[in-house]
Enzyme design. Structure first.
Site, PDB file in Angstrom:
ATOM      1  N   PHE A  61      -1.233  -3.997  -9.608  1.00  0.00           N
ATOM      2  CA  PHE A  61      -0.442  -2.862  -9.241  1.00  0.00           C
ATOM      3  C   PHE A  61       1.248  -3.068  -9.759  1.00  0.00           C
ATOM      4  O   PHE A  61       1.646  -4.137  -9.514  1.00  0.00           O
ATOM      5  CB  PHE A  61      -0.628  -2.739  -7.884  1.00  0.00           C
ATOM      6  CG  PHE A  61      -0.195  -1.415  -7.203  1.00  0.00           C
ATOM      7  CD1 PHE A  61      -0.860  -0.457  -7.013  1.00  0.00           C
ATOM      8  CD2 PHE A  61       1.084  -1.662  -6.889  1.00  0.00           C
ATOM      9  CE1 PHE A  61      -0.253   0.722  -6.724  1.00  0.00           C
ATOM     10  CE2 PHE A  61       1.749  -0.361  -6.250  1.00  0.00           C
ATOM     11  CZ  PHE A  61       1.136   0.842  -6.284  1.00  0.00           C
ATOM     12  N   TYR A  82       0.092   2.150   5.478  1.00  0.00           N
ATOM     13  CA  TYR A  82      -0.441   3.474   5.096  1.00  0.00           C
ATOM     14  C   TYR A  82      -1.924   3.824   4.578  1.00  0.00           C
ATOM     15  O   TYR A  82      -2.241   5.008   4.433  1.00  0.00           O
ATOM     16  CB  TYR A  82       0.681   4.322   4.751  1.00  0.00           C
ATOM     17  CG  TYR A  82       1.090   3.752   3.273  1.00  0.00           C
ATOM     18  CD1 TYR A  82       0.395   4.211   2.043  1.00  0.00           C
ATOM     19  CD2 TYR A  82       2.276   3.064   3.309  1.00  0.00           C
ATOM     20  CE1 TYR A  82       0.761   3.747   0.889  1.00  0.00           C
ATOM     21  CE2 TYR A  82       2.874   2.667   1.838  1.00  0.00           C
ATOM     22  CZ  TYR A  82       2.026   2.941   0.692  1.00  0.00           C
ATOM     23  OH  TYR A  82       2.478   2.370  -0.265  1.00  0.00           O
ATOM     24  N   LYS A  83      -2.390   2.751   4.355  1.00  0.00           N
ATOM     25  CA  LYS A  83      -3.915   2.737   3.663  1.00  0.00           C
ATOM     26  C   LYS A  83      -4.849   2.974   4.662  1.00  0.00           C
ATOM     27  O   LYS A  83      -4.991   3.700   5.673  1.00  0.00           O
ATOM     28  CB  LYS A  83      -3.931   1.886   2.551  1.00  0.00           C
ATOM     29  CG  LYS A  83      -2.929   2.217   1.307  1.00  0.00           C
ATOM     30  CD  LYS A  83      -2.881   1.195   0.201  1.00  0.00           C
ATOM     31  CE  LYS A  83      -1.797   1.594  -0.988  1.00  0.00           C
ATOM     32  NZ  LYS A  83      -1.658   0.717  -1.892  1.00  0.00           N
TER      33      LYS A  83
HETATM   34  C1  LIG Z   1      -0.300   0.676  -2.249  1.00  0.00           C
HETATM   35  C2  LIG Z   1       0.239  -0.701  -2.999  1.00  0.00           C
HETATM   36  C3  LIG Z   1       1.463  -1.202  -2.849  1.00  0.00           C
HETATM   37  C4  LIG Z   1       2.554  -0.106  -2.134  1.00  0.00           C
HETATM   38  O1  LIG Z   1       3.715  -0.769  -2.065  1.00  0.00           O
HETATM   39  P1  LIG Z   1       4.860   0.071  -1.540  1.00  0.00           P
HETATM   40  O2  LIG Z   1       5.921  -0.743  -1.527  1.00  0.00           O
HETATM   41  O3  LIG Z   1       4.325   0.329  -0.219  1.00  0.00           O
HETATM   42  O4  LIG Z   1       5.144   1.254  -2.218  1.00  0.00           O
HETATM   43  C5  LIG Z   1       1.781  -2.281  -3.265  1.00  0.00           C
HETATM   44  N1  LIG Z   1       0.552  -3.085  -3.875  1.00  0.00           N
HETATM   45  C6  LIG Z   1      -0.579  -2.713  -4.107  1.00  0.00           C
HETATM   46  C7  LIG Z   1      -1.522  -3.454  -4.458  1.00  0.00           C
HETATM   47  C8  LIG Z   1      -0.741  -1.453  -3.637  1.00  0.00           C
HETATM   48  O5  LIG Z   1      -2.035  -1.108  -3.658  1.00  0.00           O
END
Ligand SMILES: *Cc1c(COP(=O)(O)O)cnc(C)c1O
Length: 407
Positions: free
Chosen positions: A122, A218-219
């Protein structure tokens, strides 16, 4: 279809669906990006705003126990990820927590310089590592290698390995215990990103002898848009020092002392004032998922995923979808991904038929599987609607061809 209806009727988690605000007809396959709204959260937010803030004002920091929210919610999340009370704190965003966990890990490995991850992780995970690598005179090096070369890359220079447990695109899941063991054998620490795991697959951090972990609120925790995230540090690493030394991580925040002295335990991983409205919504989501049996959640997730993959098989042959997720349930998280040359337009056309999935560049369609509020019949119906989109070439419409700001 009758057999599938029977699966819904026998589903031990079926009653959870009514606890969510979900309109009739909608098939929501994006709970891995933004979880649905639990009805209890509406009440909780109203209580927090009207009573605690409106009436209690500043006294609510103690009276309504706001000050304890990061630790209290952290202890609840700990139960979902195989951690002990006092090892998890709810705070900040996942990105910021990645920075804190990485910097703490680096502080424990001062003779090593490399931060390692897998190529295609990610983006924010890689970006945070790249930022840290440039910090303080470029003392550290960022390295990304393909997944199948990770173990070879674990040499004497690697201080920390950062991996996402369930891959955000393919849903491929790492063997946490095995990877952690290999990293430790090579003298490195591991930071696990549990964003696509927590609340969806069983996680046993202490069973895997994990070092640090972070994850998203939030997931699958249904904490609401931009909900606070969480950070885990194994007890044995509580002397580590994250670079972000804010006053909420001080030993005595209300001593207002000139010099920083890190709090004992997980509290040193807090930074500034917790966002209480977001915390309240997160706690409501966590309380709800704690009522679900994790084994039942996992079993249902696998059942839904397998059914969707089966229903999609004829569409793959006829319309050129290509499964990019593993099919072995031990290696699969809780979403399913397909590649298709018209992926973006397909996702838009599907939305017009009230099936919400998402698109990830350049050609991935993701279907998030959330066991608390999806039904087996939804899997069949989603594939049926996608067939209509394909047969009637609905994805060809001009308005589906330009990318929106958020995909
Ligand atoms: C959704 C997600 C994030 C989100 O990071 P934020 O700081 O909340 O925007 C980070 N790493 C992974 C692997 C994700 O799937």
């Amino acid at each position: 279809m009758e057999a599938v209806e029977a699966m819904d009727a026998a589903d031990p988690l079926q009653h959870f669906r009514d606890e969510f605000v979900l309109r009739d007809g909608l098939i929501y396959l994006d709970g891995n990006s933004l979880g649905a709204l639990p009805k209890a959260t509406l009440e909780r937010i109203q209580q927090t705003v009207l009573q605690e803030w409106g009436q209690g004002l500043i006294t609510s920091w103690t009276e309504a126990e706001w000050i304890e929210a990061p630790r209290r919610i952290g202890d609840k999340i700990a139960q979902l990820i195989g951690a002990e009370a006092g090892e998890v704190v709810a705070c900040d965003s996942t990105s910021v927590n990645i920075f804190k966990a990485l910097s703490a890990a680096l502080s424990l490995k001062s003779d090593r310089t490399v931060m390692l991850t897998e190529a295609g992780n990610f983006p924010t995970d890689g970006y945070m590592m790249q930022g840290l690598a440039k910090f303080g005179g470029a003392a550290y090096e960022f390295k990304a290698v393909p997944r199948d070369r990770l173990f070879d890359a674990l040499n004497d220079d690697v201080a920390v390995l950062l991996l996402t447990h369930v891959h955000y695109k393919t849903a491929a899941m790492h063997d946490m215990a095995e990877v952690t063991r290999r990293a430790h054998d090579a003298g490195a620490l591991v930071v696990w990103d549990l964003s696509h795991s927590t609340g969806a697959v069983e996680v046993d951090l202490n069973g895997a002898n994990a070092d640090f972990a972070v994850g998203c609120g939030y997931k699958y925790l249904n904490g609401g848009p931009g909900a606070p995230a969480f950070l885990y540090a194994a007890k044995r690493h509580h002397h580590a020092q994250p670079i972000l030394s804010g006053w909420f991580g001080h030993a005595r925040p209300f001593g207002f002392e000139e010099d920083y002295e890190a709090a004992a335990g997980i509290d040193r991983f807090q930074c500034g004032t917790p966002p209480i409205l977001g915390m309240a919504a997160l706690e409501s989501g966590v309380d709800q998922i704690l009522r679900a049996d994790p084994a039942a959640v996992r079993q249902k997730s696998i059942g839904l995923v397998e059914l969707l993959i089966k229903e999609m098989e004829p569409l793959c042959k006829e319309f050129g979808f290509d499964l990019s997720s593993p099919t072995n349930p031990t290696q699969l998280g809780s979403h399913v991904a397909y590649s298709h040359p018209n992926a973006y337009a397909m996702v838009q056309a599907l939305k017009a038929r009230d099936v919400i999935g998402d698109f990830r560049t350049p050609d991935t369609i993701r279907f998030g599987i959330t066991p608390l509020y999806l039904r087996f019949t939804d899997m069949v119906e989603a594939a049926r609607r996608l067939r209509l989109v394909c047969e009637q070439r609905e994805w060809e419409r001009a308005e589906y061809q330009t990318l929106a700001a958020v995909t």
